[in-house]
Design a protein around this motif. Structure first.
Motif, PDB file in Angstrom:
ATOM      1  N   UNK A  91      46.159  25.674  -5.713  1.00 36.81           N
ATOM      2  CA  UNK A  91      45.108  25.318  -6.671  1.00 36.81           C
ATOM      3  C   UNK A  91      45.670  24.582  -7.881  1.00 36.81           C
ATOM      4  N   UNK A  92      44.891  23.622  -8.379  1.00 33.75           N
ATOM      5  CA  UNK A  92      45.231  22.939  -9.618  1.00 33.75           C
ATOM      6  C   UNK A  92      44.684  23.753 -10.789  1.00 33.75           C
ATOM      7  N   UNK A  93      45.026  23.328 -12.005  1.00 34.79           N
ATOM      8  CA  UNK A  93      44.511  24.022 -13.184  1.00 34.79           C
ATOM      9  C   UNK A  93      42.984  24.009 -13.189  1.00 34.79           C
ATOM     10  N   UNK A  94      42.393  22.858 -12.925  1.00 29.60           N
ATOM     11  CA  UNK A  94      40.930  22.739 -12.999  1.00 29.60           C
ATOM     12  C   UNK A  94      40.245  23.619 -11.952  1.00 29.60           C
ATOM     13  N   UNK A  95      40.809  23.703 -10.764  1.00 28.27           N
ATOM     14  CA  UNK A  95      40.244  24.572  -9.737  1.00 28.27           C
ATOM     15  C   UNK A  95      40.360  26.040 -10.147  1.00 28.27           C
TER      16      UNK A  95
END
Length: 124
Positions: A91-95
């Protein structure tokens, strides 16, 4: 974390798990329990099933930062435990931030006056 502390003791985690008020999504499971304080206490759990220590520590920092940047959107007085699922390792930060706020909404932890705002943006 301006308005929050970390849950550190095993008995604090156990008390939140024992309450069994949990909601989950693709990345995380969130357990909550009222704590009777004027602040939130957050605990993060990432098991070895998710990955090696580097991956686990990265996820812990990602969850903590997602919470820190959005903590003014949470009601006070809760013990919150966030458990990462294996899918969270990519996962990315935004996710991660979006998944955390989604769970906050499901648990009725979001303040209504900021509920329609976007997730806090992080810049590098």
């Amino acid at each position: 974390m301006k308005f929050s502390e970390s849950l550190k003791k095993s008995r604090d985690f156990a008390a939140v798990y024992h309450k069994r008020k949990s909601k989950g999504n693709r990345l995380f499971v969130m357990y909550v329990k009222k704590n009777g304080l004027s602040m939130n206490r957050i605990g993060i759990s990432v098991s070895k099933k998710v990955g090696n220590s580097v991956v686990r520590h990265h996820l812990t920092r990602l969850i903590r930062e997602s919470y820190r940047l959005n903590e003014e959107k949470f009601h006070s007085g809760w013990d919150i435990v966030v458990v990462a699922k294996p899918e969270a390792k990519s996962a990315t930060y935004h996710e991660a931030a979006s998944a955390l706020m989604h769970l906050a909404k499901l648990q009725n932890l979001r303040r209504s006056d900021v509920s329609n705002e976007k997730v806090a943006d992080i810049s590098y």
